[in-house]
Design a protein around this motif. Structure first.
Motif, PDB file in Angstrom:
ATOM      1  N   TYR A  20       0.890  -1.012  -0.119  1.00  0.00           N
ATOM      2  CA  TYR A  20      -0.096   0.155  -0.071  1.00  0.00           C
ATOM      3  C   TYR A  20       0.764   1.364  -0.051  1.00  0.00           C
ATOM      4  O   TYR A  20       1.847   1.142   0.817  1.00  0.00           O
ATOM      5  CB  TYR A  20      -0.911  -0.005   1.241  1.00  0.00           C
ATOM      6  CG  TYR A  20      -1.660   1.194   1.100  1.00  0.00           C
ATOM      7  CD1 TYR A  20      -2.912   1.541   0.386  1.00  0.00           C
ATOM      8  CD2 TYR A  20      -1.375   2.212   2.300  1.00  0.00           C
ATOM      9  CE1 TYR A  20      -3.412   2.695   0.601  1.00  0.00           C
ATOM     10  CE2 TYR A  20      -1.949   3.424   2.225  1.00  0.00           C
ATOM     11  CZ  TYR A  20      -3.281   3.719   1.405  1.00  0.00           C
ATOM     12  OH  TYR A  20      -3.851   5.009   1.416  1.00  0.00           O
TER      13      TYR A  20
ATOM     14  N   TYR B 107      -2.456  10.661  -3.598  1.00  0.00           N
ATOM     15  CA  TYR B 107      -2.082   9.462  -4.389  1.00  0.00           C
ATOM     16  C   TYR B 107      -2.214   8.036  -3.289  1.00  0.00           C
ATOM     17  O   TYR B 107      -2.051   8.162  -2.002  1.00  0.00           O
ATOM     18  CB  TYR B 107      -0.548   9.503  -4.552  1.00  0.00           C
ATOM     19  CG  TYR B 107      -0.237   8.036  -5.424  1.00  0.00           C
ATOM     20  CD1 TYR B 107      -0.410   7.832  -6.726  1.00  0.00           C
ATOM     21  CD2 TYR B 107       0.461   7.273  -4.712  1.00  0.00           C
ATOM     22  CE1 TYR B 107       0.041   6.710  -7.122  1.00  0.00           C
ATOM     23  CE2 TYR B 107       0.767   5.834  -5.203  1.00  0.00           C
ATOM     24  CZ  TYR B 107       0.791   5.713  -6.600  1.00  0.00           C
ATOM     25  OH  TYR B 107       1.026   4.586  -7.281  1.00  0.00           O
ATOM     26  N   SER B 108      -3.056   7.113  -3.769  1.00  0.00           N
ATOM     27  CA  SER B 108      -3.354   5.892  -2.939  1.00  0.00           C
ATOM     28  C   SER B 108      -3.338   4.919  -3.946  1.00  0.00           C
ATOM     29  O   SER B 108      -3.985   4.740  -4.706  1.00  0.00           O
ATOM     30  CB  SER B 108      -4.507   5.973  -2.137  1.00  0.00           C
ATOM     31  OG  SER B 108      -4.881   4.961  -1.315  1.00  0.00           O
ATOM     32  N   ARG B 109      -2.607   3.604  -3.371  1.00  0.00           N
ATOM     33  CA  ARG B 109      -2.699   2.625  -4.331  1.00  0.00           C
ATOM     34  C   ARG B 109      -2.253   1.340  -3.688  1.00  0.00           C
ATOM     35  O   ARG B 109      -1.315   1.404  -2.595  1.00  0.00           O
ATOM     36  CB  ARG B 109      -1.669   2.616  -5.377  1.00  0.00           C
ATOM     37  CG  ARG B 109      -1.711   1.484  -6.316  1.00  0.00           C
ATOM     38  CD  ARG B 109      -0.579   1.935  -7.326  1.00  0.00           C
ATOM     39  NE  ARG B 109       0.541   0.808  -7.822  1.00  0.00           N
ATOM     40  CZ  ARG B 109       1.520   0.670  -8.496  1.00  0.00           C
ATOM     41  NH1 ARG B 109       1.553   1.783  -9.078  1.00  0.00           N
ATOM     42  NH2 ARG B 109       2.081  -0.535  -8.500  1.00  0.00           N
ATOM     43  N   THR B 110      -3.070   0.242  -3.870  1.00  0.00           N
ATOM     44  CA  THR B 110      -3.090  -1.193  -3.142  1.00  0.00           C
ATOM     45  C   THR B 110      -2.820  -2.000  -4.313  1.00  0.00           C
ATOM     46  O   THR B 110      -3.514  -2.081  -5.112  1.00  0.00           O
ATOM     47  CB  THR B 110      -4.421  -1.469  -2.323  1.00  0.00           C
ATOM     48  OG1 THR B 110      -4.609  -0.211  -1.250  1.00  0.00           O
ATOM     49  CG2 THR B 110      -4.231  -2.780  -1.505  1.00  0.00           C
ATOM     50  N   ASP B 111      -1.811  -2.939  -3.982  1.00  0.00           N
ATOM     51  CA  ASP B 111      -1.415  -4.031  -4.833  1.00  0.00           C
ATOM     52  C   ASP B 111      -1.503  -5.250  -3.960  1.00  0.00           C
ATOM     53  O   ASP B 111      -0.994  -5.240  -2.997  1.00  0.00           O
ATOM     54  CB  ASP B 111      -0.245  -3.744  -5.797  1.00  0.00           C
ATOM     55  CG  ASP B 111      -0.036  -2.584  -6.280  1.00  0.00           C
ATOM     56  OD1 ASP B 111      -0.971  -2.011  -6.575  1.00  0.00           O
ATOM     57  OD2 ASP B 111       1.258  -1.996  -6.667  1.00  0.00           O
TER      58      ASP B 111
ATOM     59  N   ASN C  62      -3.496  -1.483  -7.988  1.00  0.00           N
ATOM     60  CA  ASN C  62      -4.474  -0.534  -7.900  1.00  0.00           C
ATOM     61  C   ASN C  62      -5.890  -1.307  -7.414  1.00  0.00           C
ATOM     62  O   ASN C  62      -6.844  -1.066  -8.120  1.00  0.00           O
ATOM     63  CB  ASN C  62      -4.838   0.629  -8.848  1.00  0.00           C
ATOM     64  CG  ASN C  62      -5.662   1.516  -8.435  1.00  0.00           C
ATOM     65  OD1 ASN C  62      -5.666   2.001  -7.213  1.00  0.00           O
ATOM     66  ND2 ASN C  62      -5.715   2.441  -9.286  1.00  0.00           N
TER      67      ASN C  62
ATOM     68  N   ASN D 225      -9.071   0.647  -7.058  1.00  0.00           N
ATOM     69  CA  ASN D 225      -9.226   1.473  -8.309  1.00  0.00           C
ATOM     70  C   ASN D 225      -9.310   3.019  -8.030  1.00  0.00           C
ATOM     71  O   ASN D 225     -10.063   3.564  -8.428  1.00  0.00           O
ATOM     72  CB  ASN D 225     -10.465   1.260  -9.123  1.00  0.00           C
ATOM     73  CG  ASN D 225     -10.568   1.568 -10.491  1.00  0.00           C
ATOM     74  OD1 ASN D 225      -9.408   1.622 -11.105  1.00  0.00           O
ATOM     75  ND2 ASN D 225     -11.792   1.708 -10.989  1.00  0.00           N
ATOM     76  N   HIS D 226      -8.286   3.325  -7.017  1.00  0.00           N
ATOM     77  CA  HIS D 226      -8.342   4.895  -6.963  1.00  0.00           C
ATOM     78  C   HIS D 226      -7.628   5.703  -7.898  1.00  0.00           C
ATOM     79  O   HIS D 226      -6.939   5.269  -8.694  1.00  0.00           O
ATOM     80  CB  HIS D 226      -7.313   4.901  -5.636  1.00  0.00           C
ATOM     81  CG  HIS D 226      -7.606   6.275  -4.970  1.00  0.00           C
ATOM     82  ND1 HIS D 226      -6.519   7.402  -5.348  1.00  0.00           N
ATOM     83  CD2 HIS D 226      -8.062   6.791  -4.133  1.00  0.00           C
ATOM     84  CE1 HIS D 226      -6.786   8.225  -4.670  1.00  0.00           C
ATOM     85  NE2 HIS D 226      -7.890   8.104  -3.727  1.00  0.00           N
ATOM     86  N   GLU D 227      -8.464   6.753  -8.259  1.00  0.00           N
ATOM     87  CA  GLU D 227      -8.045   7.653  -9.307  1.00  0.00           C
ATOM     88  C   GLU D 227      -6.905   8.642  -9.054  1.00  0.00           C
ATOM     89  O   GLU D 227      -7.327   9.820  -8.707  1.00  0.00           O
ATOM     90  CB  GLU D 227      -9.550   8.282  -9.760  1.00  0.00           C
ATOM     91  CG  GLU D 227     -10.540   7.431 -10.443  1.00  0.00           C
ATOM     92  CD  GLU D 227     -11.890   8.436 -10.922  1.00  0.00           C
ATOM     93  OE1 GLU D 227     -11.634   9.595 -10.847  1.00  0.00           O
ATOM     94  OE2 GLU D 227     -12.562   7.518 -11.445  1.00  0.00           O
ATOM     95  N   ASN D 228      -5.962   8.173  -9.136  1.00  0.00           N
ATOM     96  CA  ASN D 228      -4.647   8.970  -9.072  1.00  0.00           C
ATOM     97  C   ASN D 228      -4.398   9.807 -10.063  1.00  0.00           C
ATOM     98  O   ASN D 228      -4.107   9.558 -11.334  1.00  0.00           O
ATOM     99  CB  ASN D 228      -3.527   7.924  -8.860  1.00  0.00           C
ATOM    100  CG  ASN D 228      -3.703   7.142  -7.448  1.00  0.00           C
ATOM    101  OD1 ASN D 228      -3.953   7.593  -6.321  1.00  0.00           O
ATOM    102  ND2 ASN D 228      -3.427   5.735  -7.627  1.00  0.00           N
TER     103      ASN D 228
ATOM    104  N   ARG E 175      -7.253  -0.014 -12.324  1.00  0.00           N
ATOM    105  CA  ARG E 175      -7.425  -1.332 -11.518  1.00  0.00           C
ATOM    106  C   ARG E 175      -6.645  -2.296 -12.730  1.00  0.00           C
ATOM    107  O   ARG E 175      -7.484  -2.338 -13.863  1.00  0.00           O
ATOM    108  CB  ARG E 175      -8.501  -1.995 -11.045  1.00  0.00           C
ATOM    109  CG  ARG E 175      -8.178  -3.444 -10.445  1.00  0.00           C
ATOM    110  CD  ARG E 175      -9.990  -3.985 -10.050  1.00  0.00           C
ATOM    111  NE  ARG E 175     -10.448  -3.151  -9.095  1.00  0.00           N
ATOM    112  CZ  ARG E 175     -11.654  -2.584  -9.532  1.00  0.00           C
ATOM    113  NH1 ARG E 175     -12.219  -2.655 -10.653  1.00  0.00           N
ATOM    114  NH2 ARG E 175     -12.147  -1.820  -8.386  1.00  0.00           N
TER     115      ARG E 175
END
Length: 194
Positions: free
Chosen positions: A87, A124-128, A150, A153-156, A184
């Motif tokens: 994250y 900015y936020s992203r989870t893989d 992602n 599916n956060h819209e960075n 995503r």
């Protein structure tokens, strides 16, 4: 020509708990620049300090791996299974926006932008997440994996463009067009080591 400075700090905590291995990191940083003929104050006609585009005041990362087979004995078709998640969070980067329009001597519409750091883009936020299956042989190994980038599916937002639209009454509206980073994305990969 110009000057600049930055300051900040970083912290890193490594994790190793019941098979969960990885780290949690946090960074804080401030950066400023002052460059000739850039970010000019229209009242004083002098360049002023600004936060450059790449500055992220807050940055946090969590990276964790769980070796499922090693810690529970579970194997899938004889493979060692590892589950991973990462994250990342970052505060919004400095940006600018259109404040005014004017017609130049040739009758072309020109934009007047705000100072370089008048606004900031959203955070900015992203989870893989991923799962890996590894078969180890005498002198080589193969490791297919499934990964989702992602996941939430956060819209960075990477950038914003401002497009003027003319109305019938002679006024101008500004259409904001945002360019996003990765949506995503699920994919399958394959690693081979000799």
């Amino acid at each position: 020509m110009g000057t600049g400075y930055s300051y900040g700090t970083d912290a890193l905590l490594r994790t190793d708990w019941k098979g969960l291995e990885g780290f949690v990191g946090y960074g804080f940083g401030i950066t400023k620049r002052k460059i000739d003929f850039t970010n000019v104050n229209p009242e004083t006609n002098e360049a002023e300090e600004y936060h450059p585009r790449y500055e992220r005041v807050h940055q946090a990362n969590i990276v964790e791996n769980y070796k499922l087979s090693e810690n529970t004995g579970f194997k899938l078709l004889g493979s060692d299974v590892t589950v991973s998640a990462t994250y990342s969070f970052g505060s919004g980067q400095p940006y600018w926006e259109i404040e005014k329009f004017y017609l130049d001597p040739e009758g072309e519409l020109q934009n007047i932008y705000s100072y370089q750091d008048r606004i900031r883009l959203p955070e900015y936020s992203r989870t893989d997440v991923s799962i890996k299956f590894k078969w180890q042989y005498k002198s080589w190994s193969m490791e297919p994996y499934i990964q989702i980038i992602n996941l939430l599916n956060h819209e960075n937002i990477w950038s914003r463009d401002y497009i003027p639209e003319f109305n019938d009454d002679g006024t101008i509206d500004v259409k904001v067009v945002e360019t996003n980073m990765f949506p995503r994305i699920p994919f399958i990969g394959f690693n081979v080591e000799f």
